[in-house]
Design a protein around this motif. Structure first.
Motif, PDB file in Angstrom:
ATOM      1  N   SER A   1       0.828  -1.200   0.000  1.00 56.74           N
ATOM      2  CA  SER A   1       0.000   0.000   0.000  1.00 56.74           C
ATOM      3  C   SER A   1       0.868   1.258   0.000  1.00 56.74           C
ATOM      4  CB  SER A   1      -0.912  -0.031   1.222  1.00 56.74           C
ATOM      5  OG  SER A   1      -1.716   1.114   1.261  1.00 56.74           O
TER       6      SER A   1
ATOM      7  N   VAL B   1       2.774   6.724  -6.825  1.00 60.58           N
ATOM      8  CA  VAL B   1       1.866   7.778  -7.298  1.00 60.58           C
ATOM      9  C   VAL B   1       2.456   9.151  -6.983  1.00 60.58           C
ATOM     10  CG1 VAL B   1      -0.393   8.856  -6.929  1.00 60.58           C
ATOM     11  CG2 VAL B   1      -0.223   6.368  -7.130  1.00 60.58           C
TER      12      VAL B   1
ATOM     13  N   SER C   1      -8.331  18.356  -2.116  1.00 59.50           N
ATOM     14  CA  SER C   1      -7.480  19.296  -1.396  1.00 59.50           C
ATOM     15  C   SER C   1      -8.343  20.034  -0.378  1.00 59.50           C
ATOM     16  CB  SER C   1      -6.843  20.281  -2.369  1.00 59.50           C
ATOM     17  OG  SER C   1      -7.822  20.801  -3.233  1.00 59.50           O
TER      18      SER C   1
ATOM     19  N   ARG D   1      -3.421   8.830   1.278  1.00 54.86           N
ATOM     20  CA  ARG D   1      -2.608   9.158   0.102  1.00 54.86           C
ATOM     21  C   ARG D   1      -3.225   8.536  -1.140  1.00 54.86           C
ATOM     22  NH1 ARG D   1       3.071   6.871   1.160  1.00 54.86           N
ATOM     23  NH2 ARG D   1       3.696   8.311  -0.475  1.00 54.86           N
ATOM     24  N   VAL D   2      -3.122   9.217  -2.256  1.00 52.98           N
ATOM     25  CA  VAL D   2      -3.595   8.662  -3.524  1.00 52.98           C
ATOM     26  C   VAL D   2      -2.735   7.438  -3.838  1.00 52.98           C
ATOM     27  CG1 VAL D   2      -3.868   9.064  -6.008  1.00 52.98           C
ATOM     28  CG2 VAL D   2      -4.403  10.877  -4.379  1.00 52.98           C
ATOM     29  N   GLY D   3      -3.379   6.344  -4.229  1.00 56.49           N
ATOM     30  CA  GLY D   3      -2.662   5.114  -4.544  1.00 56.49           C
ATOM     31  C   GLY D   3      -2.649   4.112  -3.402  1.00 56.49           C
ATOM     32  N   GLU D   4      -2.988   4.573  -2.207  1.00 57.46           N
ATOM     33  CA  GLU D   4      -3.030   3.694  -1.041  1.00 57.46           C
ATOM     34  C   GLU D   4      -4.125   2.631  -1.215  1.00 57.46           C
ATOM     35  OE1 GLU D   4      -3.980   4.532   3.578  1.00 57.46           O
ATOM     36  OE2 GLU D   4      -2.899   6.118   2.561  1.00 57.46           O
ATOM     37  N   LEU D   5      -3.865   1.427  -0.711  1.00 56.68           N
ATOM     38  CA  LEU D   5      -4.858   0.353  -0.807  1.00 56.68           C
ATOM     39  C   LEU D   5      -5.976   0.560   0.215  1.00 56.68           C
ATOM     40  CD1 LEU D   5      -2.594  -2.827  -1.045  1.00 56.68           C
ATOM     41  CD2 LEU D   5      -4.024  -1.898  -2.859  1.00 56.68           C
TER      42      LEU D   5
ATOM     43  N   GLY E   1      -9.366  -1.907  -3.452  1.00 54.95           N
ATOM     44  CA  GLY E   1      -9.151  -0.867  -4.445  1.00 54.95           C
ATOM     45  C   GLY E   1      -8.064   0.078  -3.971  1.00 54.95           C
ATOM     46  N   ILE E   2      -7.900   1.182  -4.678  1.00 52.46           N
ATOM     47  CA  ILE E   2      -6.948   2.194  -4.215  1.00 52.46           C
ATOM     48  C   ILE E   2      -7.660   3.535  -4.090  1.00 52.46           C
ATOM     49  CG2 ILE E   2      -4.911   1.065  -5.205  1.00 52.46           C
ATOM     50  CD1 ILE E   2      -4.964   3.241  -7.424  1.00 52.46           C
ATOM     51  N   ILE E   3      -7.069   4.415  -3.322  1.00 50.69           N
ATOM     52  CA  ILE E   3      -7.580   5.778  -3.230  1.00 50.69           C
ATOM     53  C   ILE E   3      -7.333   6.449  -4.586  1.00 50.69           C
ATOM     54  CG2 ILE E   3      -7.250   8.045  -2.130  1.00 50.69           C
ATOM     55  CD1 ILE E   3      -8.640   6.090  -0.291  1.00 50.69           C
ATOM     56  N   HIS E   4      -8.401   6.949  -5.190  1.00 50.23           N
ATOM     57  CA  HIS E   4      -8.315   7.559  -6.514  1.00 50.23           C
ATOM     58  C   HIS E   4      -7.946   9.035  -6.418  1.00 50.23           C
ATOM     59  CE1 HIS E   4      -9.381   8.471 -10.686  1.00 50.23           C
ATOM     60  NE2 HIS E   4     -10.108   9.470 -10.244  1.00 50.23           N
ATOM     61  N   ALA E   5      -8.576   9.716  -5.499  1.00 47.72           N
ATOM     62  CA  ALA E   5      -8.321  11.143  -5.363  1.00 47.72           C
ATOM     63  C   ALA E   5      -8.509  11.558  -3.921  1.00 47.72           C
ATOM     64  CB  ALA E   5      -9.279  11.951  -6.250  1.00 47.72           C
ATOM     65  N   VAL E   6      -7.681  12.482  -3.500  1.00 44.82           N
ATOM     66  CA  VAL E   6      -7.843  13.082  -2.184  1.00 44.82           C
ATOM     67  C   VAL E   6      -8.126  14.553  -2.439  1.00 44.82           C
ATOM     68  CG1 VAL E   6      -6.685  13.669  -0.038  1.00 44.82           C
ATOM     69  CG2 VAL E   6      -6.311  11.433  -1.058  1.00 44.82           C
TER      70      VAL E   6
ATOM     71  N   VAL F   1      -3.679  15.012  -8.257  1.00 47.83           N
ATOM     72  CA  VAL F   1      -3.432  13.822  -9.059  1.00 47.83           C
ATOM     73  C   VAL F   1      -4.465  12.756  -8.702  1.00 47.83           C
ATOM     74  CG1 VAL F   1      -1.797  12.661  -7.487  1.00 47.83           C
ATOM     75  CG2 VAL F   1      -1.544  12.400  -9.950  1.00 47.83           C
TER      76      VAL F   1
ATOM     77  N   ALA G   1      -5.597   8.438  -9.434  1.00 45.29           N
ATOM     78  CA  ALA G   1      -4.993   7.170  -9.816  1.00 45.29           C
ATOM     79  C   ALA G   1      -6.033   6.079  -9.964  1.00 45.29           C
ATOM     80  CB  ALA G   1      -3.976   6.751  -8.750  1.00 45.29           C
TER      81      ALA G   1
ATOM     82  N   TRP H   1      -5.873   1.645 -10.686  1.00 40.79           N
ATOM     83  CA  TRP H   1      -4.907   0.557 -10.777  1.00 40.79           C
ATOM     84  C   TRP H   1      -5.493  -0.639 -11.487  1.00 40.79           C
ATOM     85  CZ3 TRP H   1      -3.934  -3.187  -6.204  1.00 40.79           C
ATOM     86  CH2 TRP H   1      -5.144  -3.612  -5.683  1.00 40.79           C
TER      87      TRP H   1
ATOM     88  N   LEU I   1       2.677   1.699  -3.371  1.00 40.61           N
ATOM     89  CA  LEU I   1       1.793   2.204  -4.426  1.00 40.61           C
ATOM     90  C   LEU I   1       1.610   3.716  -4.272  1.00 40.61           C
ATOM     91  CD1 LEU I   1      -0.957  -0.582  -4.550  1.00 40.61           C
ATOM     92  CD2 LEU I   1       0.820  -0.146  -6.241  1.00 40.61           C
ATOM     93  N   ALA I   2       1.388   4.141  -3.023  1.00 37.10           N
ATOM     94  CA  ALA I   2       1.202   5.574  -2.768  1.00 37.10           C
ATOM     95  C   ALA I   2       2.493   6.349  -3.065  1.00 37.10           C
ATOM     96  CB  ALA I   2       0.754   5.791  -1.326  1.00 37.10           C
TER      97      ALA I   2
ATOM     98  N   ALA J   1     -12.612   6.335  -4.298  1.00 34.18           N
ATOM     99  CA  ALA J   1     -11.791   5.128  -4.420  1.00 34.18           C
ATOM    100  C   ALA J   1     -12.009   4.481  -5.774  1.00 34.18           C
ATOM    101  CB  ALA J   1     -12.116   4.145  -3.306  1.00 34.18           C
ATOM    102  N   ASP J   2     -10.926   3.953  -6.327  1.00 32.18           N
ATOM    103  CA  ASP J   2     -10.997   3.225  -7.595  1.00 32.18           C
ATOM    104  C   ASP J   2     -11.422   1.794  -7.275  1.00 32.18           C
ATOM    105  OD1 ASP J   2     -10.608   2.418 -10.260  1.00 32.18           O
ATOM    106  OD2 ASP J   2      -8.527   1.864  -9.861  1.00 32.18           O
TER     107      ASP J   2
ATOM    108  N   TYR K   1     -11.079   7.042 -16.324  1.00 33.34           N
ATOM    109  CA  TYR K   1     -11.969   8.124 -15.919  1.00 33.34           C
ATOM    110  C   TYR K   1     -11.742   9.338 -16.806  1.00 33.34           C
ATOM    111  CZ  TYR K   1     -12.295   5.003 -11.970  1.00 33.34           C
ATOM    112  OH  TYR K   1     -12.490   3.892 -11.201  1.00 33.34           O
TER     113      TYR K   1
END
Lengths: 304, 202
Positions: free
Chosen positions: A9, A16, B137, B109-113, B130-135, A117, A119, A121, A12-13, B149-150, A150
């Protein structure tokens, strides 16, 4: 205690975050912005289809600052475009050019359709050899993805688990299905667009149509293929016209390779063929004839 | 990568999912299963236990909660907020239970599981990764309104937990929008619960 799951995890973060520094938002169309990648110092790669205007283009960098950008050139055939930024200290993308992606490899698609940004996966679902886009450009390898796309994702990078860029994603080359333009192809296009502002492509100035060669004629001429290309139009004064190809000739081979489809002809007409003669074998008046044709440089507006 | 990690990864994921399932409940109103809920506080000798779910999951002011061990208990709707799409249900705790632990820090964080638990199509305790798609601001000091989340969630995930890889709660799954799963951030739920409690107190 850090487990494998937590490490994955965090990695991956991290991927990104590090790759995201070179990912920018591009404001060159209505509605939502698109994504771009700071590829070389001062040069941002984007997708051609998301840049709907040539002027008044701005780019939002990863630190949130929006700066003006100028269009260095576009290549509709690979759906790539290059923008230039003045005096930026933004980091450039770290490219993975040495090892191609593998089917099943974990990948992340990044976008910046706004200030932050984003993401998604998935995995590489297909990795294949070179292919040709519908506009005739050769892409070094076919990279298909099993991941969700997206709005605003086109022009963004596909990255590996270490944050290295595998290519540029676009949804405009394969009927909305996401494909990734590999680093090698992007490098080629960027170099040429920065040098010349346009992609040089060779052309002959002919229109063709596949035809079946009658069995009797094929036997008589000792041909192995039963399909060839009938020349149905010759551009007056064009390269083929100058070198004596005629309307009604049936094109069998070009540069030693059999042609049975217009894609076979395009395959022989890369930018490096301009001014270098090709050997053409044609059937004319019931006889096989060999000619030399020298491709010219395709004018900008011309499709084939 | 030279050492095989996929096996360890699968085991750890299964262990985290097991932990999350224990704090995920089914919420039923009017007999039919309507969604998921998060065991927010297990309650004690003086207080009842508290379940958080989506407002769109509960109808009326009563619900049946089915705990992860299969026990069904009656619960009373003590707060219902259509705008935030949150509802709080109170029930009599009958044994020691482990409630959700909210992740206060570090920031997402973006990308985190992330892992979601829910009950789509009558299947109980389904997990998805999944992963975090966007945080979002935090513009002008405002807390982010949604976690994106993605991952693809079916309706039965509504009201259930979205958690990180350590099993800590990061959000309450609420809806799908543009292919993304949207969750109310756990911090926003916390603030809402505090406000709702203050209002409910005599």
């Amino acid at each position: 205690m850090s487990t494998v799951l937590q490490s994955l995890s965090a990695e991956l973060a991290d991927a990104v975050q590090s790759a995201g520094r070179a990912v920018v938002a591009i404001h060159a169309r209505r509605r939502i912005p698109a994504t771009g990648v700071h590829w070389r110092p001062g040069a941002v790669v984007a997708t051609n289809h998301t840049i709907s205007r040539d002027e008044n283009i701005t780019v939002t960098l990863s630190d949130g600052i929006t700066v003006p950008a100028s269009l260095a050139g576009r290549d509709p055939s690979t759906d790539l475009a290059v923008l230039k930024l003045a005096g930026q200290s933004l980091p450039t993308a770290s490219l993975r050019a040495d090892t191609p992606p593998r089917v099943g490899e974990l990948v992340i698609a990044l976008g910046r359709p706004g200030p932050s940004v984003t993401a998604s996966w998935g995995v590489m679902s297909r990795v294949d050899g070179p292919w040709r886009t519908w506009q005739g450009a050769e892409i070094d390898s076919l990279l298909r993805l099993d991941l969700a796309i997206y709005d605003g994702f086109s022009g963004g990078p596909l990255i590996d688990g270490g944050g290295r860029v595998l290519g540029i994603n676009t949804s405009a080359l394969a009927r909305g299905v996401p494909v990734t333009i590999p680093v090698a192809t992007v490098e080629r296009v960027v170099t040429e667009l920065l040098e010349r502002g346009t992609i040089r492509r060779a052309y002959l100035g002919i229109g063709t149509q596949p035809v079946r060669v009658p069995k009797s004629l094929a036997r008589k001429l000792e041909l192995t293929l039963d399909t060839a290309l009938l020349i149905v139009s010759v551009e007056p004064g064009g390269p083929a016209d100058r070198d004596g190809l005629l309307l009604g000739d049936v094109l069998l081979e070009l540069d030693g390779a059999a042609v049975s489809d217009s894609a076979d002809v395009l395959a022989k007409l890369g930018g490096d063929r301009v001014g270098r003669p090709l050997t053409a074998r044609v059937i004319r008046g019931g006889q096989v004839k060999t000619l030399q044709v020298t491709p010219g440089e395709r004018p900008q507006s011309q499709a084939a | 990568m030279t050492t095989p990690v996929a096996g360890g990864l699968a085991q750890e994921l299964a262990a985290t999912v097991d932990e999350l399932r224990r704090m995920t409940v089914q919420v039923r109103t009017g007999g039919a299963a309507s969604g998921a809920g998060v065991l927010w506080s297990a309650g004690g000798s003086e207080n009842g236990g508290l379940i958080i779910t989506n407002a769109h999951v509960v109808r009326g002011n009563q619900a049946t909660i089915e705990l992860s061990d299969g026990t069904a208990v009656r619960a009373r709707v003590v707060a219902h907020d259509r705008k935030r799409d949150l509802a709080a249900l109170e029930f009599e705790p009958y044994r020691a239970m482990v409630a959700a632990v909210v992740r206060g820090s570090p920031r997402l964080r973006v990308g985190e599981l992330v892992i979601a638990i829910g009950h789509p199509g009558g299947l109980v305790g389904v997990a998805t990764l999944g992963i975090i798609h966007a945080v979002e601001s935090e513009g002008e000091g405002r807390a982010p309104r949604w976690i994106r989340a993605d991952m693809r969630l079916a309706p039965g995930f509504s009201g259930g937990p979205l958690a990180d890889t350590t099993g800590r709660l990061v959000g309450v799954n609420t809806m799908m929008q543009g292919g993304l799963a949207l969750a109310v951030p756990a911090a926003a739920v916390e603030a809402w619960v505090r406000r709702a409690h203050a209002l409910a107190a005599p």
